[in-house]
Design a protein around this motif. Structure first.
Motif, PDB file in Angstrom:
ATOM      1  N   THR A   1     -10.056   2.508   1.148  1.00 18.49           N
ATOM      2  CA  THR A   1      -9.341   1.902   2.278  1.00 18.49           C
ATOM      3  C   THR A   1      -9.949   0.578   2.684  1.00 18.49           C
ATOM      4  N   SER A   2     -11.117   0.269   2.123  1.00 21.74           N
ATOM      5  CA  SER A   2     -11.774  -1.010   2.371  1.00 21.74           C
ATOM      6  C   SER A   2     -12.422  -1.476   1.075  1.00 21.74           C
ATOM      7  N   ALA A   3     -12.554  -2.769   0.922  1.00 18.94           N
ATOM      8  CA  ALA A   3     -13.225  -3.320  -0.249  1.00 18.94           C
ATOM      9  C   ALA A   3     -14.737  -3.299  -0.026  1.00 18.94           C
ATOM     10  N   GLY A   4     -15.478  -3.092  -1.095  1.00 19.52           N
ATOM     11  CA  GLY A   4     -16.935  -3.072  -0.988  1.00 19.52           C
ATOM     12  C   GLY A   4     -17.574  -2.439  -2.198  1.00 19.52           C
ATOM     13  N   ARG A   5     -18.853  -2.059  -2.025  1.00 16.05           N
ATOM     14  CA  ARG A   5     -19.602  -1.402  -3.097  1.00 16.05           C
ATOM     15  C   ARG A   5     -19.825   0.051  -2.690  1.00 16.05           C
ATOM     16  N   ILE A   6     -19.366   0.965  -3.484  1.00 13.74           N
ATOM     17  CA  ILE A   6     -19.660   2.376  -3.211  1.00 13.74           C
ATOM     18  C   ILE A   6     -21.103   2.619  -3.636  1.00 13.74           C
ATOM     19  N   THR A   7     -21.948   2.955  -2.674  1.00  9.84           N
ATOM     20  CA  THR A   7     -23.342   3.249  -2.984  1.00  9.84           C
ATOM     21  C   THR A   7     -23.662   4.732  -2.841  1.00  9.84           C
ATOM     22  N   ALA A   8     -22.810   5.475  -2.114  1.00  3.56           N
ATOM     23  CA  ALA A   8     -23.119   6.884  -1.888  1.00  3.56           C
ATOM     24  C   ALA A   8     -21.861   7.653  -1.475  1.00  3.56           C
ATOM     25  N   VAL A   9     -21.951   8.968  -1.603  1.00  4.06           N
ATOM     26  CA  VAL A   9     -20.889   9.869  -1.145  1.00  4.06           C
ATOM     27  C   VAL A   9     -21.527  10.880  -0.188  1.00  4.06           C
ATOM     28  N   PRO A  10     -21.588  10.571   1.112  1.00  7.11           N
ATOM     29  CA  PRO A  10     -22.075  11.572   2.076  1.00  7.11           C
ATOM     30  C   PRO A  10     -21.140  12.786   2.078  1.00  7.11           C
ATOM     31  N   PHE A  11     -21.707  13.982   2.256  1.00  9.89           N
ATOM     32  CA  PHE A  11     -20.873  15.182   2.293  1.00  9.89           C
ATOM     33  C   PHE A  11     -21.372  16.141   3.360  1.00  9.89           C
ATOM     34  N   TRP A  12     -20.446  16.958   3.829  1.00  5.34           N
ATOM     35  CA  TRP A  12     -20.729  17.950   4.870  1.00  5.34           C
ATOM     36  C   TRP A  12     -19.792  19.122   4.642  1.00  5.34           C
ATOM     37  N   TYR A  13     -19.848  20.123   5.522  1.00  3.85           N
ATOM     38  CA  TYR A  13     -19.130  21.372   5.270  1.00  3.85           C
ATOM     39  C   TYR A  13     -18.320  21.821   6.480  1.00  3.85           C
ATOM     40  N   HIS A  14     -17.122  22.330   6.199  1.00  2.00           N
ATOM     41  CA  HIS A  14     -16.368  23.100   7.177  1.00  2.00           C
ATOM     42  C   HIS A  14     -16.549  24.561   6.774  1.00  2.00           C
TER      43      HIS A  14
END
Length: 846
Positions: free
Chosen positions: A770-783
């Motif tokens: 949804t935005s331009a940039g550099r993907i450096t990480a994928v934070p994750f969490w839990y439901h």
């Protein structure tokens, strides 16, 4: 030409064949047969001895017997572990590694035992060796990633990425060497960078010491790679054990060190410098009017430090260190007694408590509010031996602090300015961009006009205690028992003042108060303060109990006459098992539902007493609560039926570690738990949905690996320390992470604990940028879904869990609208994530 008729000469004798030894062969054969028979009979100890004999006498059988030997070793180790024969357990592993020194499976297994025993550094070393032998070995890789933080702590990466800090240290060392300090000792050398700075500056002799075996080996590699192997002597030992001339030939003229933590003295810098001045350093420079025949003098970098502090209000700190709620999951908490985190400062040392914890104030969720101006707490000169030796016996200093903002005092925050020399210094303040966190001294108090702080350095730790309030000219002590306080001041103070004193004293956690307290870990305290979590469990358990009671009543009214076993008795209790890690109220919440017998996994005696008090005060019969682990040898044995006739109505599994990772062996435990449920029974939670997001975050890169192509201060360090890069960042506060969101949150994976048929091991997820940039990480969490309708999120504001992030080894450039493919894989409760766009592929792991 040679004499053709001459008899040929034999330059070597024909090798005689080794004579067979019938007795030896018979012993090997019979021992091998005995080993296999003992293995069949599950006599693992005897089988292990026979295998040792066979493999030592006849190494030719190693390949043939390797798998059986491993199996025997692991089974025998389990038995030794269960009866507490730890020394014998490790002796068996040492013997096994003498036979198979390059066996990655044995190395990994020994590492797992070491880790469980608390030997984290040694465990990580074994995992690392196993991974070097077999880089694609998933068990060793996952174990290594989980413990690498103890092997090479993450601040090493931040420190090496901190160019300003590195340059200031280099300049201070260069000035000292060029002024005549040409023999140098680097205490706690880490990667060896400060010692190499000294050598590069022209020091004639450089010595270094390092206690961690892993960091010692890493420093040796780094020094060799930078061409200084013969000019820097690195010792694997504590500086306190070093002697002249045993370890170094003579005293040195300069000690360089950075053995300081957030509380300045926590890594033992005072003790190591006192020892250095007495045994390893040349005498310090004398005053101008003093005559000395000693021409050479010694000095220390850093030269000293100034410590600062500030009183703060911070909800995030508060909820990790004291009980903030009066009711949890429908249970009154009035009878808990005093609950403490392990962090409580007192002017008197207490081995059971830590004087401070650490936080990065700028990243705390909800922020913090200064209640006082910053104050100077302490000055220390590292080049003054008398001052160092007198630190612990310094008189207690009192500081009276005006309150500049009204609020609730939750902690004293402490930082320092490290003076490298007369001209250069480093600050660890909360507003600085630094690799250090701040030291946090939690306190309990209420609104005040003036606060009196006591500062001391007992046992060479910096100790700050809130001891009194100054209100309307009256000093109200906080370090006395409320009864003594109120009775002593009854004639001087009117009732309102006495009541205030009593209220404040009751809030204080000073050492002089009652010894009848219960200690909870900071994460356990935060869990206890998580009202949404407990209320969700209360609702879900209530729904299950009601449903099972209705089902029982229907069966009682219409039993199957053809099957006598189907008749039910609704007066029998429902059985609920809570296997949560650490302190948990969930068993009590279950028992409060009525006609439920709950089994708690709480082990510590004082914590069990707290649960019993809460049960009594909430009219829960002791017969409805049992501490299951008191009777169990291991967790596998715990997950069994409460009796031969009964099955569990509910089993509560602890699924997520506080750090943000799925608990190891979760899916295996869920598989076992499903077999032990009665019809209609339930596992809590029933499923876990993993959510994630694409982000650009430079700070995650800086904390995960040494960045950039340029050498650090001209030294080749990155390739060596980056071997210990862990491609997952844990204990992450996503709400305060410095990052740019490059996508919306997406569902990454689902773990179903109730229905194994719906589970999968691999999934590909398409995420649109949804935005331009550099993907450096994928934070994750839990439901975490307790049932179909009720869930809790590890991302919620009051969550006691942190989050984690898979950090990509190379950033991935995206434009708005680009689709990124995330490949998510589950292996033994561990999730790995890889990302690619078109033909580019970058891997990140959890």
């Amino acid at each position: 030409m040679p004499n053709a008729s001459a008899r040929p000469k034999h330059s070597r004798r024909t090798r005689r064949r080794r004579r067979e030894d019938p007795a030896r062969n018979e012993l090997v054969s019979s021992s091998l047969e005995s080993a296999q028979q003992c293995l069949f009979n599950q006599d693992y100890g005897t089988a292990f001895v026979h295998y040792l004999l066979v493999l030592n006498l006849a190494p030719v059988f190693k390949d043939f017997a390797r798998e059986s030997f491993r199996f025997t070793l692991f089974k025998w180790a389990e038995e030794l572990d269960s009866v507490g024969r730890i020394q014998d357990l490790f002796s068996c592993y040492e013997q096994a590694l003498e036979l198979f020194p390059a066996d990655e499976v044995i190395l990994n297994s020994m590492g797992e035992h070491l880790f469980r025993m608390g030997f984290r550094d040694e465990a990580a070393g074994h995992f690392h060796k196993a991974l070097k032998l077999r880089p694609d070995y998933p068990e060793a890789r996952e174990n290594f990633y989980r413990v690498a933080n103890w092997l090479v702590e993450r601040w090493h990466f931040l420190m090496l990425n901190d160019r300003g800090r590195n340059q200031k240290y280099q300049q201070a060392i260069q000035k000292a060497v060029q002024s005549g300090c040409n023999t140098v000792l680097d205490i706690g050398t880490g990667t060896g960078i400060l010692g190499m700075c000294a050598k590069k500056a022209g020091a004639a002799e450089v010595y270094a010491c390092e206690l961690s075996k892993t960091m010692y080996e890493l420093a040796c590699e780094v020094v060799t790679a930078n061409g200084m192997e013969g000019s820097i002597k690195i010792l694997h030992m504590k500086s306190l054990e070093m002697e002249v001339p045993k370890d170094i030939p003579h005293r040195v003229s300069l000690v360089v060190t950075e053995t300081v933590d957030a509380g300045l003295f926590g890594e033992g810098i005072i003790e190591s410098l006192v020892h250095a001045w007495h045994h390893l350093l040349l005498p310090p420079q004398r005053g101008e009017n003093e005559f000395s025949e000693q021409s050479a003098t010694g000095r220390v970098i850093p030269a000293g430090a100034t410590v600062f502090g500030m009183a703060v209000e911070c909800v995030e700190i508060r909820r990790h260190h004291r009980l903030c709620v009066s009711e949890v999951g429908g249970l009154s908490m009035a009878a808990t007694g005093e609950l403490r985190s392990p962090v409580s400062c007192s002017s008197e040392p207490d081995d059971s408590m830590e004087p401070y914890t650490t936080e990065r104030l700028s990243r705390l969720p909800g922020g913090y509010k200064p209640l006082t101006e910053a104050f100077k707490a302490l000055n220390i000169d590292f080049n003054n031996l008398q001052e160092l030796e007198g630190l612990s016996s310094r008189e207690v200093q009192q500081i009276c602090l005006p309150i500049i903002q009204e609020g609730e005092l939750d902690a004293l925050a402490v930082w320092f300015q490290l003076h490298l020399d007369e001209e250069s210094s480093l600050s660890t303040g909360p507003q600085e961009d630094t690799c250090w966190e701040q030291a946090i001294y939690p306190v309990h108090t209420a609104k005040r006009d003036k606060l009196i702080i006591e500062i001391s350095c007992r046992d060479a730790y910096l100790r700050l205690c809130s001891v009194a309030v100054l209100r309307e000219g009256h000093e109200i002590r906080l370090d006395r028992h409320p009864d003594a306080q109120s009775s002593g001041n009854a004639s001087k103070n009117p009732n309102p003042e006495a009541e205030l004193c009593n209220a404040l004293a009751c809030l204080q956690t000073g050492q002089n108060q009652t010894k009848d307290f219960c200690m909870l870990e900071c994460s356990e305290m935060a869990l206890l303060n998580n009202l949404d979590y407990h209320q969700s469990f209360c609702s879900a358990l209530g729904k299950l109990v009601s449903r099972l009671k209705v089902k029982c009543q229907k069966q009682e009214q219409r039993p199957d006459l053809t099957d006598p076993a189907s008749s039910t008795n609704c007066t029998d209790p429902l059985y609920v098992l809570d296997v949560s890690e650490g302190f948990s109220l969930l068993s009590l919440i279950a028992a409060s539902q009525g006609n439920v017998k709950a089994y708690s996994s709480v082990e510590k005696d004082k914590q069990q007493e707290v649960l019993k008090r809460i049960a009594r005060s909430n009219n829960i019969s002791e017969q409805h609560l049992e501490f299951w682990l008191n009777h169990m040898e291991d967790e596998q044995g715990m997950l069994k039926r409460p009796s031969q006739e009964k099955l569990w109505s509910a089993i509560i599994l602890d699924c997520v570690e506080t750090c943000g990772l799925i608990r190891q062996k979760l899916m295996e435990k869920a598989s076992l738990a499903r077999c032990l449920l009665e019809e209609g029974g339930h596992i809590f939670p029933e499923r876990i949905v993993v959510h994630g997001m694409l982000v650009e975050s430079d700070i995650l890169l800086l904390e995960s690996a040494v960045q950039g192509q340029e050498p650090t201060l001209g030294f080749n360090i990155a390739p060596f320390i980056n071997q210990f890069t862990v491609p997952v960042h844990v204990f992450l506060d996503f709400s305060t992470l410095e990052c740019r969101h490059l996508s919306e949150p997406v569902e990454l994976f689902v773990l179903d604990l109730m229905d194994a048929n719906t589970n999968y091991t691999n999934r590909e997820v398409k995420v649109q940028a949804t935005s331009a940039g550099r993907i450096t990480a994928v934070p994750f969490w839990y439901h975490i879904y307790l049932d179909q309708e009720i869930s809790v999120s590890t991302l919620s504001q009051n969550s006691h869990w942190k989050q984690a992030a898979a950090v990509l080894q190379q950033p991935l450039e995206v434009r708005v609208g680009d689709w990124v493919h995330l490949a998510v894989r589950l292996h033994k409760s561990t999730i790995s994530i890889s990302a690619h766009k078109k033909s580019a592929k970058i891997d990140g792991f959890k």
